[in-house]
Design an enzyme around this catalytic site. Structure first.
Site, short mmCIF file in Angstrom:
data_model
loop_
_atom_site.label_atom_id
_atom_site.label_comp_id
_atom_site.label_asym_id
_atom_site.label_seq_id
_atom_site.Cartn_x
_atom_site.Cartn_y
_atom_site.Cartn_z
N ARG A 21 22.97 -10.47 -48.09
CA ARG A 21 21.76 -10.46 -47.26
C ARG A 21 22.07 -9.95 -45.85
NH1 ARG A 21 16.14 -11.99 -47.75
NH2 ARG A 21 15.46 -11.94 -45.60
N PRO A 36 20.16 -17.35 -40.91
CA PRO A 36 20.27 -16.85 -42.28
C PRO A 36 19.36 -17.66 -43.20
CG PRO A 36 22.28 -18.02 -41.62
CD PRO A 36 21.39 -17.97 -40.43
N HIS A 37 18.80 -16.97 -44.18
CA HIS A 37 17.86 -17.63 -45.08
C HIS A 37 17.83 -16.92 -46.42
CE1 HIS A 37 14.88 -14.39 -44.42
NE2 HIS A 37 15.49 -14.32 -43.23
N LEU A 38 17.58 -17.71 -47.45
CA LEU A 38 17.51 -17.17 -48.81
C LEU A 38 16.45 -17.92 -49.61
CD1 LEU A 38 21.30 -17.13 -49.79
CD2 LEU A 38 19.88 -15.11 -49.36
N MET A 73 18.41 -21.72 -43.80
CA MET A 73 17.27 -22.16 -44.58
C MET A 73 17.33 -21.62 -46.01
SD MET A 73 13.31 -21.97 -43.45
CE MET A 73 12.91 -20.38 -44.16
#
Length: 127
Positions: A21, A36-38, A73
């Site tokens: 990402r 950062p988030h996924l 997150m």
């Protein structure tokens, strides 16, 4: 490892997905902050973690500044619009200069938690 432990998502694949990402677009939003988030099929409920780094890390942030505050997150894959709303809310919080100062000065995790709960209001610690 701690996020993997809390969520049940294996650490190595989680790290690999985060790195993939980051190659697409930096999560370094500026002012020493990264978010950062996924969205993952293996996640059953939203999850947020926060870390204050002792050694800043180069996230290739938009302002070129190294990151010392990381909000992380995870959301269930099917939470598309909800994930974006949560991300927007946390992003707004982490653009508040006063909150960032307070997070960096916080004495412990309980204070950091309270700062997030109170949306950046200055808390007085009895300690």
């Amino acid at each position: 490892r701690q996020v993997a432990k809390e969520t049940g998502v294996p650490a190595v694949p989680l790290f690999d997905q985060l790195m993939e990402r980051e190659k697409q677009a930096t999560s370094g939003t500026g002012d020493g902050v990264a978010l950062p988030h996924l969205r993952l099929a293996t996640v059953t409920r939203p999850f947020f973690a926060f870390a204050r780094l002792t050694q800043p890390v180069d996230f290739k942030a938009v302002d070129g500044r190294p990151v010392d505050l990381v909000g992380f997150m995870l959301s269930p894959e099917e939470d598309g619009p909800l994930h974006l709303r949560r991300l927007s809310h946390v992003s707004r919080l982490l653009r508040n200069g006063r909150l960032l100062t307070d997070l960096r000065a916080a004495s412990d995790a309980a204070v950091i938690y309270a700062l997030f709960l109170h949306s950046g209001q200055k808390l007085r610690s009895a300690a």
